[in-house]
Design a protein around this motif. Structure first.
Motif, PDB file in Angstrom:
ATOM      1  N   THR A 197       7.362  -3.458  -8.349  1.00 18.74           N
ATOM      2  CA  THR A 197       8.824  -3.406  -8.157  1.00 18.74           C
ATOM      3  C   THR A 197       9.172  -2.716  -6.848  1.00 18.74           C
ATOM      4  N   ASN A 198       8.561  -1.575  -6.589  1.00 20.47           N
ATOM      5  CA  ASN A 198       8.860  -0.822  -5.358  1.00 20.47           C
ATOM      6  C   ASN A 198       8.363  -1.531  -4.103  1.00 20.47           C
ATOM      7  N   ALA A 199       7.345  -2.358  -4.255  1.00 21.79           N
ATOM      8  CA  ALA A 199       6.832  -3.127  -3.119  1.00 21.79           C
ATOM      9  C   ALA A 199       7.551  -4.462  -2.974  1.00 21.79           C
ATOM     10  N   LYS A 200       8.498  -4.715  -3.886  1.00 20.82           N
ATOM     11  CA  LYS A 200       9.233  -5.978  -3.902  1.00 20.82           C
ATOM     12  C   LYS A 200       8.266  -7.160  -4.005  1.00 20.82           C
TER      13      LYS A 200
ATOM     14  N   MET B  37       0.827  -1.190   0.000  1.00 19.18           N
ATOM     15  CA  MET B  37       0.000   0.000   0.000  1.00 19.18           C
ATOM     16  C   MET B  37       0.876   1.259   0.000  1.00 19.18           C
ATOM     17  N   ALA B  38       1.985   1.211   0.715  1.00 21.39           N
ATOM     18  CA  ALA B  38       2.877   2.378   0.744  1.00 21.39           C
ATOM     19  C   ALA B  38       3.451   2.662  -0.640  1.00 21.39           C
ATOM     20  N   ALA B  39       3.848   1.605  -1.326  1.00 17.40           N
ATOM     21  CA  ALA B  39       4.387   1.784  -2.681  1.00 17.40           C
ATOM     22  C   ALA B  39       3.311   2.315  -3.622  1.00 17.40           C
ATOM     23  N   ALA B  40       2.101   1.848  -3.467  1.00 14.36           N
ATOM     24  CA  ALA B  40       1.002   2.317  -4.312  1.00 14.36           C
ATOM     25  C   ALA B  40       0.682   3.778  -4.013  1.00 14.36           C
ATOM     26  N   LYS B  41       0.665   4.163  -2.735  1.00 11.79           N
ATOM     27  CA  LYS B  41       0.396   5.567  -2.388  1.00 11.79           C
ATOM     28  C   LYS B  41       1.470   6.465  -2.987  1.00 11.79           C
TER      29      LYS B  41
ATOM     30  N   LEU C 262      -0.046  -8.419  -6.933  1.00 11.74           N
ATOM     31  CA  LEU C 262      -0.961  -7.279  -6.774  1.00 11.74           C
ATOM     32  C   LEU C 262      -2.370  -7.652  -7.231  1.00 11.74           C
ATOM     33  N   TYR C 263      -2.441  -8.334  -8.384  1.00 12.18           N
ATOM     34  CA  TYR C 263      -3.744  -8.715  -8.918  1.00 12.18           C
ATOM     35  C   TYR C 263      -4.444  -9.771  -8.064  1.00 12.18           C
ATOM     36  N   SER C 264      -3.710 -10.467  -7.226  1.00  8.13           N
ATOM     37  CA  SER C 264      -4.361 -11.422  -6.328  1.00  8.13           C
ATOM     38  C   SER C 264      -5.113 -10.695  -5.210  1.00  8.13           C
ATOM     39  N   TYR C 265      -4.704  -9.449  -4.925  1.00  9.19           N
ATOM     40  CA  TYR C 265      -5.373  -8.643  -3.899  1.00  9.19           C
ATOM     41  C   TYR C 265      -6.351  -7.637  -4.497  1.00  9.19           C
TER      42      TYR C 265
END
Length: 181
Positions: free
Chosen positions: A23-26, A1-5, A32-35
């Motif tokens: 990439t930024n969320a490692k 969520m931090a990387a997305a924000k 991501l698509y699973s969530y």
């Protein structure tokens, strides 16, 4: 969520890329698509978390519109990343994205408070509630953002207490705006 924000704050909804977020969320894009089924759903989740984590909760009450503007000013100063995210929401969130989203309920409550204040004679009824809400928000934003850098453009340094002055000016502008003519 931090990387997305961070991604949505930097590039907006249209410019954000799920590959960069992953990439930024490692993590992987597939993860991501699973969530989240879509970029829209991830954006909505980021906005909901940002609202939940806001440093100050700022309700609009008809009897204290200047307090609302001052509180919003404080929010913007305390969380410039969140303020920038809010601007991206206003600029490019797809129509219908926030169907039953918490953001819709927050803004609806603010509009209801303005309408109730107008009916009670506290807020000038000549204003369209939506227009008035937009002006109040923009007063807080423009004053918190130091007049969009006008000081740098004209070459005049702000006074040492300029943040407090700008906050007070924003609240006073709101008081005058909602008062009866």
């Amino acid at each position: 969520m931090a990387a997305a924000k961070t991604e949505f704050t930097e590039y907006g909804f249209a410019g954000a890329r799920l590959n960069r977020i992953a990439t930024n969320a490692k993590a992987s894009k597939e993860r991501l698509y699973s969530y989240f089924e879509s970029k829209e759903q991830l954006f909505e989740a980021v906005v909901a978390q940002w609202i939940s984590d806001a440093p100050y909760k700022v309700p609009l009450r008809a009897e204290d519109v200047p307090g609302y503007v001052a509180g919003l000013f404080d929010n913007i100063v305390a969380d410039p990343q969140g303020a920038r995210l809010q601007r991206w929401i206003e600029l490019e969130a797809p129509d219908g994205m926030f169907g039953d989203h918490v953001l819709r309920h927050i803004f609806q409550a603010k509009l209801d408070a303005i309408r109730q204040g107008q009916q009670a004679g506290i807020i000038d009824p000549a204003w369209d509630p939506m227009s008035l809400l937009m002006m109040l928000i923009d007063i807080a934003y423009s004053m918190a953002a130091s007049g969009f850098g006008i000081d740098r453009i004209v070459g005049e340094q702000p006074r040492a207490d300029s943040v407090a002055d700008r906050r007070a000016a924003a609240a006073e502008a709101a008081r005058r705006l909602v008062g009866r003519r």
